[in-house]
Structure formats: structure tokens, C-alpha cells
Enzyme design. Structure first.
Site, mmCIF file in Angstrom:
data_model
loop_
_atom_site.group_PDB
_atom_site.id
_atom_site.type_symbol
_atom_site.label_atom_id
_atom_site.label_comp_id
_atom_site.label_asym_id
_atom_site.label_seq_id
_atom_site.Cartn_x
_atom_site.Cartn_y
_atom_site.Cartn_z
ATOM 1 N N SER A 68 0.677 -1.187 0.096
ATOM 2 C CA SER A 68 -0.185 0.062 0.051
ATOM 3 C C SER A 68 0.867 1.151 0.116
ATOM 4 C CB SER A 68 -1.030 -0.105 1.233
ATOM 5 O OG SER A 68 -0.241 -0.002 2.315
ATOM 6 N N LYS A 94 -5.953 4.726 8.168
ATOM 7 C CA LYS A 94 -4.982 5.524 7.604
ATOM 8 C C LYS A 94 -5.271 6.943 7.724
ATOM 9 C CE LYS A 94 -2.704 1.639 5.023
ATOM 10 N NZ LYS A 94 -2.595 1.153 3.707
#
Length: 800
Positions: A654, A697
Site C-alpha cells: 500500500s 490510515k
């Protein structure tokens, strides 16, 4: 190009549930959910098929995520089905008169096992009372006395005849306890030693011959008497048996008539009758011990006539459903206990104990496969039982050679069972691939999903499940605002705007905790505020590591910049999964380059602190650079990437977009905005691919920026494909609504570059070059300069 085209609006950041659209005020207005399998059509269909198909090879493996209430759901669902099926028979063990070391297994209809045990107990009790009475009766006494008289007369006649003959020959017959003796005599008195010496030689020879002849006749008489004693004993035994049979036969016939529909029981009763007649002396009254120190004579135990009801299904309604939580060998297959007797351990068939396989015989056995695999012998023995369709009770210590003493070997019991294993889908995959017996015995896979779609029908089922739980657990009813917040929480757990989690255990735990806070606040129902309080308290109990990491950032121990612009540095986002708590924080990713041939090097990979997926992401971004900028020239650079201040394993792809942009920044000598973080995976074509944990996140970077003061410039870039996964906290949504925080969704890495640099990324022109004064143009120029420098150096080396 305006950056607003990629910015998300507040309504895109969270799917909210309107309490007024739920159609009820409290859960008291709802009908509790009766269905045991919610929104699991695939699993329900597999269960119906597997449970309906009565075949020994079609056992079931229930695969699904944890906290999905798999065990409770399966047990309730199977119990409902089992209640409509017939009850299994009782299973018994009795003495085997032909092979005592192999107790005989019997099967009786449900409830008749305990009746048969009582019948046998009554039989023994009645015989112990009636048989002594018969043997003390006048008829028996007369018959036995007649036998004794007849025997005595016959024996006396033989002895009289022998005595007469001895007298005629000048001998005396002496009868004593030790036997018969013949010695010379005269006038009824034995000859003395002097009289014998006074006899002539001829008289002594004659006496010797007559003595030999008489001894011959005496021995013949003794043989006759022994034969008569044997015949007397047989006649006496036959008399005892006939007398006993007059009592035993009547009782046995009553039982035979009662159990005439059970051939195995009738056969056993006939063997019992034969054994009782053989050992009828055990039933007679025994006289007390004589002497100055009388000790009690041990009474016969009559254990051989007892009945061990191994499994009593008299109280079972329908087929049994057993959940075995500790499937070790003894718990699963039963065992043979021992008792101490005179310093030794002894056993018999009454000490055979059942296992859960016996109790579930004729029904269903539910086991967690991980618990089963912890006991290797249990798993292998279970497969053996399923293949042979019978249960053998064996001593595990004897199988392993720990003991050499031979123990009982009970006859196996026929097995008719449906085994349901519950476990992780990965375990099913491993067993299916590596265990050749598993696919043959567990042909049905009931796969439980972890999420369900957010449809009106599923919302109705969800609310009904919560209503049923509140009713079962005697909790306060839930208000519509509480249900709306709970639905949103289920979406947060899923990380999707149009899906709800099916890990119902975690959701229902929040309901139970919210019930506590509602009562603490003297509420009569569970409101949305109570659900919110329960969620916050649960997070607070587990988020100490997150707070500590935040303190390190605020104290400057971890270098994270949220303002200004820096070349070759970018804020990536990392997820920390701690089991009971998951959170994310920004990670500083830096890039540097030099002239060389190594290409793109990830320092974390070289230090063996990166996982395979992360390494793959680095190779993909290297492939992207080659496909974009090495069509007309070779790449002659050595670039390095790293997660600064990372002291653990880096895994996942990611951050590949962040790493690519950091490398692009340093090659183009263009600074990147530090007030923007980015997450996303990149393909070799530069496409921004979706990643996991997007909500954690965004919220992680928001907390860091909030601690330093939101100024309206902070934000996060995410892949466009992750927009549907956004279920951000209301605090973050509010900040976006007020313009203090921003979230952009992009589909290509060039769009992210424009947001982070403020410069156009640039397109490739028809002649293969890039648009001037763009980021890609600068990268191409740098790479070309490196290539030319390398060429000059090679030329100089060649000339030298």
C-alpha cells in the site's frame, strides 16, 4: 487542472443510517429473529443438503471467520433440525460369558436400557432370595436325603462285602478318614509282631498271597466307591440344577417374553440362565465361619449379571447434538477405568465409560477442528471410526506401548453419526490438500461469509437478531437511534459503505456493554449515545500503544513533518494490528539516487526487514519507471528507498505509490507537500489500486495533524476504488465539512503527483518526449543526463 475534481465531499466519507427509516421505535416492536443462519444463503444451502443426506462420507466442514457465532449458530440450527428426528437407541455393555475379555455390546430402543438394567438387578435380587428358600425346602431336603441314602447304602454294601471277605481270610478291614486299610488279625484283633514272627514260612507266604488278593479287591471297591461318589455328585448337581431351574427358568422366561423383539438380548438371557445354573452354589446361603476367630465369608459380587448402560437416551428428544470442546482421545472415544484391589489395578465391563462419539451416536457431533488437530490420535481415530462405521473403545496407553498388561477389548458399537467440524477456511484448504482421507469423509463445505450487503431485507434481519439477543440475554430494549448507530458500527467493522459485518459476536458484545452504560445512566432503553459510549470505552481500553506512538510523534522522537515541502520525502501511512486494536500512523518515506546500475533498491528489503508483498511492490514501481522512461535509453541509476525510523517488518504494497512519488520527486528535483499523506498500491501502468485499512490510515494522519493544528491544507490521497470503503469517524467528516481537512481520490499516480507537487505531471508527446516544464519531463531529463554521464565515463575508461 483544478484539484477539486479529485476532492471528496462529506457525503462520500460515511454512510449514515437514518433511525426514522428503520420502521420501529424500540426492538420491542420487532419480532425476534427465529432463523438461526442470517444472510448466509450459501452456507444455509450447504447445511440443508449435508444434514439431509444421510451418508457416512458426507460429513460437514463449516468454514468461516472468527467472532461470527459459528458454533452457537450451527448448534441452534442443527438442534432445531435434530428435534424432528427419531431418538437413537440406548447402548449397553454386558458380560461376555464365552469371551470374558470382550464385553458384549447390546442395543435397545431409547429408554429400554435402564429398564433392562433394573430387570437384571431385580432378577439377581429375586434369585438370591428364592434359590436359598428352594434349597431349604422339605421337598429338596427329602430328594437329596434319598440320594444320600441310596449312595450310603450302596457304599456300605460294598464295604460290608469287603469286610466279610477280609474276615473269612483272616484279615481286619479298617475304615478311617484317610481311607481303607487291611491287616492280618485273629478274633477281631490285629496280630502282634511276635505272633507274626511265630508263623511258619508257609503260613507267612499264604498270608501274603491272601493279603495281595484282598488289596486287589479293596482297590476295586475303592474305584467303585469313587465312581459312585462321582455319580452321586452329578446326580446331586443335576438335582440342584433342576431345582434351581424351576426358579431361574420362570424368571428368565418372563424376561425372554418381555424382550422377545430383541434377539441379541434373548441370546444373552439364555447365556445368563446357563451361567446361573452352572454357578448355582453362589446363590445358596453360606454358613458362618466356625472357630474362635470367625471371619466373614466374602459374598459373590454377581458383577457378571450387571448391565452397563453406556448411553441412556431415555431423556433425549430427537437426535442428540453434542458439542465437544476438549476432544482428547478419552473424551471423544471413551475409556476403561480401573480400580485398586489388593494392591493391583483391576477392571471389568462395568467400568467402561462413554465418549462424546457414543453420546452423539445417532445424531450430530460438533467439534472445532483446531481443538481436534491438537490431539493427533483423536483426529486419526475419528477418521478410522468414520471409515469403519463403528466405535472401538481402546486403551491409548496400550496402543502406545506404555503398558503391557492386557486389558478389556469391548465389542465395537455400530456408528451412525454426522460430524460437523468448525474452523478457518485456510484449515479446510490445508486438510483438503494434504490429508487424503479428508476429502473422502468431509464432502460438504458450508462456507460462512464475513459480510452481508446493506439491503433493506438484511437490515430488517439484523435488527431482528439484535432484538432476539436483547430478549435472550434479558437486556434493555434498543431504541431506534441505538440500532442506527449499531448498524453504522457494523459497517465500520466491515470497512464498506454498503456492507455489514457478519461477525455478530463482536457486534452483540457492544450491545451488552451498551446495556451497562444505559443502566448506569438510568435509561429505560439503549440509545445511540449508549452505543457510542460502549464503542469509545472499548477503544479506550485497548488504545494505549496508539497513544504512546502519538506521544513519540508529538515529542519529536518520530520525525513526521506536516507542513512545508521537501524533495524526495513523503508521508506514507502504515497500519499497526495489535489483535484487539488496529490503528494507523504516518511513516516518513525517503528516496535518493546516484549514477549506477543497481536500479531501484529498497533498503528495508536489503536489511531483510521487508515482506514479500512489499518487495513485489518495489519491483512493480521499478517496472513502471522502465516502461515510462527507458524506451529510448537505458536506466543508469542507483536509487534507494526506505521507511525512516522503521524498526520492524514492513509488509504490504500500500506504500508503493508513495515510494514511486518520492523517487519521482528526487529525480525531478521537485519538493513534495508534507501536509498531504498518501496511500495506495500502484501497477506497472501507474494505476492507483485499492488497499486495505483506508479508514484507519486517514484517521491516523488526521490525529497527527489535529495535534499540531489543522490549518485547512492537510489531507490524504487515496485510490479512487477505495471511496466505497470509507466509513470515517464523524469527527473527521465534520473537519472535512468545515474545510479543515481534505480527502482526494485519484485513479492514476500522475494525479497524485500533481496534488503533491502543485505542478502538472505531464503527458508523453507523439515524438516520445514529454511536455516541457512538467514533472515527468524533469524526470526524463535527469535520467537522460545520467545516461550521458555514464556514456562519457565509459568512453573515458575505454580510451584509458
Amino acid at each position: 487542472m483544478s484539484h477539486s475534481i479529485w476532492e471528496l465531499q462529506p457525503e462520500n466519507l460515511r454512510a449514515e443510517c437514518d433511525p426514522n427509516e428503520l420502521g420501529f421505535e424500540t426492538t420491542l416492536d420487532l419480532t425476534p429473529m427465529k432463523a438461526k443462519v442470517v444472510a448466509q444463503e450459501r452456507a444455509r444451502h450447504a447445511l440443508e443438503f449435508g444434514l439431509g443426506l444421510k451418508d457416512p462420507e458426507y460429513n460437514i466442514f463449516v468454514a468461516g471467520p472468527r467472532l461470527s457465532r459459528r458454533t452457537e449458530t450451527i448448534k441452534e440450527y442443527v438442534s432445531e433440525l435434530a428435534a424432528q428426528e427419531p431418538s437413537p437407541p440406548d447402548f449397553l455393555y454386558v458380560h461376555n460369558f464365552k469371551e470374558p475379555e470382550r464385553p458384549r455390546a447390546l442395543t435397545l430402543p431409547a429408554g429400554r436400557g435402564r429398564v433392562f438394567r433394573s430387570d437384571m438387578e431385580e432378577l439377581v435380587a429375586s434369585l438370591r432370595s428364592r434359590i436359598p428358600e428352594v434349597f431349604e425346602s422339605e421337598d429338596y431336603t427329602n430328594e437329596r436325603e434319598a440320594l444320600v441314602r441310596k449312595f450310603t447304602q450302596a457304599r456300605n454294601a460294598i464295604l460290608q462285602e469287603l469286610d466279610t471277605k477280609a474276615s473269612q481270610e483272616g484279615f481286619i478291614l479298617n475304615i478311617s478318614q484317610t481311607g481303607l486299610m487291611i491287616f492280618p488279625g485273629k478274633d477281631g484283633k490285629p496280630l502282634s509282631e511276635e505272633e507274626l514272627k511265630a508263623l511258619s514260612e508257609e503260613e507267612r507266604e499264604s498270608l501274603k498271597q491272601r493279603s495281595a488278593a484282598l488289596h486287589e479287591e479293596m482297590n476295586e471297591a475303592i474305584r467303585k466307591i469313587r465312581r459312585m461318589e462321582k455319580e452321586f455328585a452329578e446326580e446331586e448337581k443335576k438335582l440342584d440344577q433342576n431345582v434351581a431351574l424351576s426358579v431361574v427358568g420362570r424368571y428368565i422366561e418372563e424376561l425372554v417374553e418381555k424382550y422377545h423383539d430383541q434377539p441379541a438380548v434373548v441370546e444373552y438371557l439364555r447365556e445368563v440362565e446357563t451361567d446361573i445354573l452352572k454357578n448355582v452354589d453362589d446363590f445358596k446361603r453360606r454358613p458362618g465361619a466356625a472357630g474362635p476367630f470367625p471371619f466373614p465369608v466374602p459374598e459373590p459380587s454377581f458383577t457378571q449379571y450387571q448391565v452397563n448402560v453406556l448411553v441412556d437416551n431415555s431423556g433425549t428428544r430427537g437426535a442428540p447434538v453434542i458439542v465437544e470442546n476438549n476432544p482428547n482421545y478419552t473424551n471423544l472415544f471413551g475409556g476403561i477405568e480401573r480400580r485398586a484391589q489388593f494392591g493391583a489395578l483391576v477392571t471389568d465391563f462395568t467400568l467402561i465409560r462413554p465418549g462424546s462419539l457414543h453420546r452423539a451416536n445417532g445424531g450430530y457431533l460438533i467439534i472445532h477442528v483446531l481443538d481436534l488437530l491438537r490431539w493427533f490420535f483423536s483426529y486419526e481415530a475419528l477418521k478410522r471410526c468414520l471409515k469403519e462405521q463403528e466405535i472401538k473403545i481402546e486403551d491409548l496407553a496400550e496402543q502406545l506401548g506404555f503398558i503391557t498388561t492386557r486389558t478389556l477389548q469391548p465389542q465395537p458399537i455400530p456408528l451412525n453419526i454426522k460430524v460437523i467440524l468448525i474452523g478457518d477456511p485456510y484449515l479446510h484448504q490445508l486438510l483438503y490438500i494434504y490429508d487424503e482421507d479428508f476429502p473422502k469423509l468431509f464432502k460438504i463445505k458450508a462456507h460462512f461469509d464475513s459480510v452481508m450487503k446493506r439491503t433493506p431485507e438484511h437490515l430488517k434481519d439484523f435488527a431482528a437478531v439484535v432484538a432476539a439477543y436483547c430478549q435472550e440475554e434479558k437486556l434493555l430494549p434498543m431504541h431506534k437511534t441505538g440500532m442506527a448507530r449499531l448498524i453504522e458500527y457494523a459497517q465500520e467493522l466491515t470497512g464498506h459503505q454498503r456492507k455489514l459485518t457478519l461477525q455478530l459476536k463482536e457486534v452483540l458484545d457492544i450491545v451488552k456493554e451498551a446495556n451497562y452504560w444505559a443502566k448506569t445512566n438510568t435509561h429505560e432503553v439503549i440509545f445511540g449515545s449508549d452505543i457510542e459510549k460502549a464503542i469509545q470505552e472499548k477503544t479506550y481500553r485497548s488504545d494505549l500503544p496508539e497513544e504512546k506512538l502519538q506521544e513519540f510523534i508529538e515529542e519529536g522522537m518520530l520525525f513526521i513533518e506536516t507542513s512545508g515541502a521537501v524533495v524526495g520525502q513523503i508521508n506514507g501511512l502504515s497500519v499497526y494490528a495489535l489483535g484487539d486494536h488496529v490503528f494507523a500512523r504516518p511513516s516518513r518515506i525517503t528516496a535518493s539516487y546516484s549514477l549506477g546500475k543497481e536500479g531501484v533498491v529498497a533498503i528495508d528489503r536489503e536489511a531483510q526487514m521487508a515482506g514479500n508483498i512489499h518487495n513485489k511492490g518495489v519491483l512493480i514501481l521499478a517496472g513502471y519507471l522502465k516502461s515510462r522512461f527507458a524506451q529510448d535509453k537505458p536506466l543508469t541509476l542507483s536509487a534507494s528507498l526506505t521507511f525512516e525510523q522503521s524498526y520492524g517488518l514492513v509488509e504490504g504494497d500500500s506504500a508503493s505509490a508513495a515510494e514511486l512519488i518520492a523517487l519521482t520527486s528526487v529525480l525531478a528535483d521537485v519538493p513534495l507537500k508534507q501536509n498531504i499523506a498518501i496511500t495506495g498500491s500502484v501497477s506497472q501502468r501507474g494505476e492507483m489500486q485499492p488497499i486495505g485499512g483506508v479508514n484507519w490510515k486517514i484517521e491516523g494522519f488526521y490525529k497527527v495533524c489535529k495535534a499540531r493544528g489543522l490549518d485547512g491544507s492537510h489531507g490524504v490521497i487515496i485510490p479512487k476504488a477505495n471511496v466505497q470503503d470509507l466509513m470515517l469517524k464523524k469527527e473527521v467528516v465534520q473537519a472535512v465539512q468545515e474545510g479543515k481537512f481534505h480527502i482526494w481520490a485519484v485513479g492514476h499516480v500522475d494525479e497524485a503527483i500533481e496534488l503533491l507537487t502543485g505542478l502538472p505531471a505531464g503527458r508523453r508527446l507523439p515524438d516520445g518526449t514529454w511536455e516541457p516544464d512538467t514533472v515527468n519531463y524533469r524526470v526524463d531529463q535527469t535520467l537522460r543526463r545520467l545516461m550521458e554521464t555514464a556514456r562519457e565515463l565509459m568512453k573515458e575508461e575505454k580510451e584509458e
